[in-house]
Design a protein around this motif. Structure first.
Motif, short mmCIF file in Angstrom:
data_model
loop_
_atom_site.label_atom_id
_atom_site.label_comp_id
_atom_site.label_asym_id
_atom_site.label_seq_id
_atom_site.Cartn_x
_atom_site.Cartn_y
_atom_site.Cartn_z
N LYS A 1 -18.33 -2.30 8.17
CA LYS A 1 -18.51 -1.95 6.70
C LYS A 1 -19.16 -3.12 5.70
N HIS B 1 -18.92 -5.17 2.61
CA HIS B 1 -18.03 -5.37 1.52
C HIS B 1 -18.83 -6.01 0.46
N ILE C 1 -23.14 -9.00 -11.96
CA ILE C 1 -22.34 -8.75 -10.91
C ILE C 1 -22.75 -6.93 -10.84
N GLY D 1 -18.33 1.18 -2.99
CA GLY D 1 -17.32 0.30 -3.13
C GLY D 1 -17.79 -1.14 -3.02
N ILE E 1 -19.66 -4.73 -3.59
CA ILE E 1 -19.74 -5.52 -4.88
C ILE E 1 -21.36 -6.18 -4.62
N ASP F 1 -17.20 -6.44 7.69
CA ASP F 1 -16.09 -6.52 8.26
C ASP F 1 -16.22 -7.59 9.46
N PHE G 1 -18.54 -4.54 -18.83
CA PHE G 1 -19.19 -3.85 -17.78
C PHE G 1 -19.72 -2.66 -18.45
N ARG H 1 -14.61 -8.76 -10.50
CA ARG H 1 -14.38 -7.85 -9.73
C ARG H 1 -13.65 -8.14 -8.15
N ARG H 2 -12.80 -7.39 -7.66
CA ARG H 2 -12.18 -7.76 -6.50
C ARG H 2 -12.50 -6.79 -5.51
N GLN H 3 -12.60 -7.16 -4.41
CA GLN H 3 -13.30 -6.05 -3.09
C GLN H 3 -12.90 -6.76 -1.80
N PRO H 4 -12.18 -5.96 -1.09
CA PRO H 4 -11.73 -4.47 -1.18
C PRO H 4 -10.52 -4.54 -1.26
N PHE I 1 -10.20 -8.56 4.72
CA PHE I 1 -11.40 -9.04 3.86
C PHE I 1 -10.84 -9.04 2.35
#
Lengths: 344, 266
Positions: free
Chosen positions: A153, A155, A224, A230, A232, A258, A335, B144-147, B152
């Protein structure tokens, strides 16, 4: 035998048109039939290129864009005017039934971009956005690896598309460019992140300012971008590197997944892969090819086959939507939600 | 007078322990297990205060013990807490910070820390500290924070320094091993200064391949602990008080910004 697409180059305001012209003259699927450029200096430079390729006599040269657009023997046009002219020229070309490859950014307002996409659809012509970076082989490779789920995935995606403090002329005239580094550069990075993730930008936060030089548009910024998936994204689109900066610009990315990190730099002709697979922790894949040629080839085939080009007008629209949100965010320090294309 | 040092388990335990043993001797250093009686003669070194229950943190503060913490306590500041800042006096950020006056008008500073260790708060604090060292006090931050998963954990922040320059921070923890990297950049009208741990590491190249070797003989944590012991009053080097204060303010703003629509003021 299928006849090549008869293409014309409209405006050399943006220097990319010279590279596209070279590509048009190298690709068998395209036949360059005309160019138009009101500016004498730019026209002379383009004519010199026609001389170089020995096609000076077969390519008509106009000093007026409208005259070129009215020619019946032109199937498609590449538009590289100053940003604010994109709208009017695309509308005219679509009205005349010409397929269009439009330089990025597609437009300087979302309403203009919407009108351009709709007009081309109604006229039954292809509208492609010139995002040559999509055609860099390194980028293709990154996308293929992500699509195969090789590293799991996605991230985050951290991108840069920066320049030395060089832009001048209409690029730093807000009445012609519609803005500075934010307008000029976030579209590439945003487009790649959309393409890689298969996901649209939902929210943008942006800081932007004029810090490097005393010019009337912003030259430094950071964003950003929050994607629907999901993931970023972040993007540095600044023109704040010294004029001695080692590259003409750059498009770099670091994609955190990942099981690995994908890093690429389209001006390095290689991608670096760091993997959690201990038997093969590092790898480098090298390439060398012209992304501008690939862009023009894709456009030609799209016109031939009546299929969508790799980067459509709607992809250009999405870049404009993120840019508009970025400018609003820079003003409000909030934002900002990014709209979806009206038919979505 | 501190005569006993207790090291909490967690990140870099061996290095932290060795650093204290160098200054107070091996006999005076032990592992903190939460059951030891604490008083003003004890120093507790915590790597990540979030790994300690809130009640234990309260008890530590109430005991009068000195506390060295890798990140600010969630409850706020307290005179007995000294924030561990090994990068303040040695290493690439300290070197870059010394020369930052030569870059001309600052336009941007960036800090990217990707860490396979799990201590998010420590990585975040040290990343903000590095930003402050390169760019001065922060004015605002958005993030922003992920995830927020075990595999991670990343935070992405954009903001401004008080001088108007733009700040960028990327702090990732719990990443797979091998991804660790530190990138520091500070940009001005005249110069850009960059550090990338992957390019800047000293290396030995021989038949076994390429092996990294430490860039300095001094372990930054050992230097930090030595400074701590020499400072008067304990742990407060006047030279760094402002920088650490600005970093702690930045850290708290960053925490506030994670779920906010508007940038958090520092």
């Amino acid at each position: 035998m299928i006849k090549p697409v008869r293409i014309a180059a409209i405006s050399f305001d943006h220097g990319h048109q010279y590279s596209y012209l070279r590509a048009m003259l190298s690709i068998p699927d395209l036949e360059l039939v005309a160019i138009s450029e009101p500016n004498h200096e730019q026209r002379v430079r383009a004519e010199a290129m026609l001389d170089e390729f020995g096609v000076r006599d077969s390519v008509r040269v106009f000093s007026n864009h409208e005259e070129l657009i009215s020619c019946d023997d032109v199937d498609a046009v590449s538009i590289c005017s100053a940003n604010v002219m994109h709208h009017d020229l695309v509308m005219l070309a679509a009205d005349a039934g010409k397929h269009v490859l439009c330089e990025k950014p597609l437009a300087t307002s979302l309403s203009d971009a919407t009108a351009m996409v709709q007009k081309c659809a109604e006229s039954g012509v292809t509208l492609a956005t010139a995002y040559p970076v999509r055609h860099a082989p390194q980028v293709w490779d990154v996308r293929a690896r992500l699509a195969r789920g090789e590293l799991g995935k996605v991230h985050s995606m951290s991108m840069t598309n920066v320049l030395g403090a060089r832009p001048r002329g209409w690029f730093i005239d807000p009445a012609k460019s519609g803005g500075g580094a934010i307008r000029d550069h976030i579209v590439h990075a945003t487009d790649l992140m959309r393409w890689f993730s298969g996901s649209e930008v939902q929210q943008v936060y942006c800081e932007a300012d004029t810090l490097m030089r005393d010019i009337p548009v912003e030259d430094t910024g950071l964003l950003i971008e929050v994607f629907a998936s999901g993931a970023i994204g972040t993007c540095d689109p600044s023109w704040n590197r010294p004029t001695t900066w080692r590259k003409w610009g750059d498009v770099t990315g670091r994609i955190m997944c990942d099981h690995g990190v994908l890093e690429f730099d389209i001006t390095d002709h290689a991608i670096q892969i760091t993997s959690s697979d201990v038997t093969r922790p590092h790898a480098e894949v090298s390439f060398a090819a012209s992304m501008n040629e690939a862009l023009l080839r894709d456009f030609a085939v799209a016109v031939f086959e009546g299929r969508e080009p790799c980067a459509t007008g709607k992809d250009g629209w999405a870049g404009v939507a993120s840019t508009e949100a970025a400018y609003l965010s820079a003003k409000t320090q909030m934002f900002v939600d990014v709209p979806s294309y009206p038919d979505a | 007078m501190i005569d006993r040092v207790l090291i909490a388990e967690g990140g870099q335990y061996e290095r932290r322990r060795a650093a204290y043993e160098d200054v107070v001797g091996r006999r005076a250093v032990d592992t903190w297990d939460g059951n030891v009686f604490l008083d003003a003669r004890v120093l507790v070194d915590l790597y990540d205060p979030h790994e300690v229950p809130a009640a234990a943190r309260d008890q530590m503060i109430a005991s009068g013990a000195s506390i060295v913490s890798g990140a600010p306590f969630p409850e706020g500041t307290h005179p007995s807490i000294v924030l561990a800042c090994p990068s303040l006096t040695t290493g690439p950020v300290a070197l870059m910070a010394e020369d930052v006056g030569q870059i001309g008008r600052r336009t941007m500073a960036k800090v990217v820390v990707i860490d396979s260790a799990p201590s998010f708060a420590v990585t975040m604090f040290r990343s903000v500290l590095a930003l402050v060292m390169l760019g001065g006090p922060l004015d605002r931050l958005s993030a922003r924070r992920q995830p927020d998963e075990a595999s991670f954990d990343g935070i992405y922040a954009v903001g401004r320094f008080k001088d108007g320059a733009i700040a960028y921070m990327e702090a990732v923890t719990s990443c797979f091993r091998g991804a660790d990297v530190r990138i520091y950049e500070v940009m001005g009208r005249d110069q850009i200064r960059e550090y990338d741990s992957r390019r800047s590491t000293n290396r030995v190249i021989d038949d076994d391949g390429i092996r990294p070797i430490p860039a300095t003989l001094s372990d930054p944590y050992a230097v930090f602990v030595k400074d701590l012991w020499q400072a008067e009053p304990f742990g407060r080097s006047e030279q760094h008080v402002d920088t650490i204060g600005h970093a702690e303010s930045g850290y708290r703003a960053l925490t506030a910004a994670l779920h906010a629509e508007r940038a958090a003021s520092v």
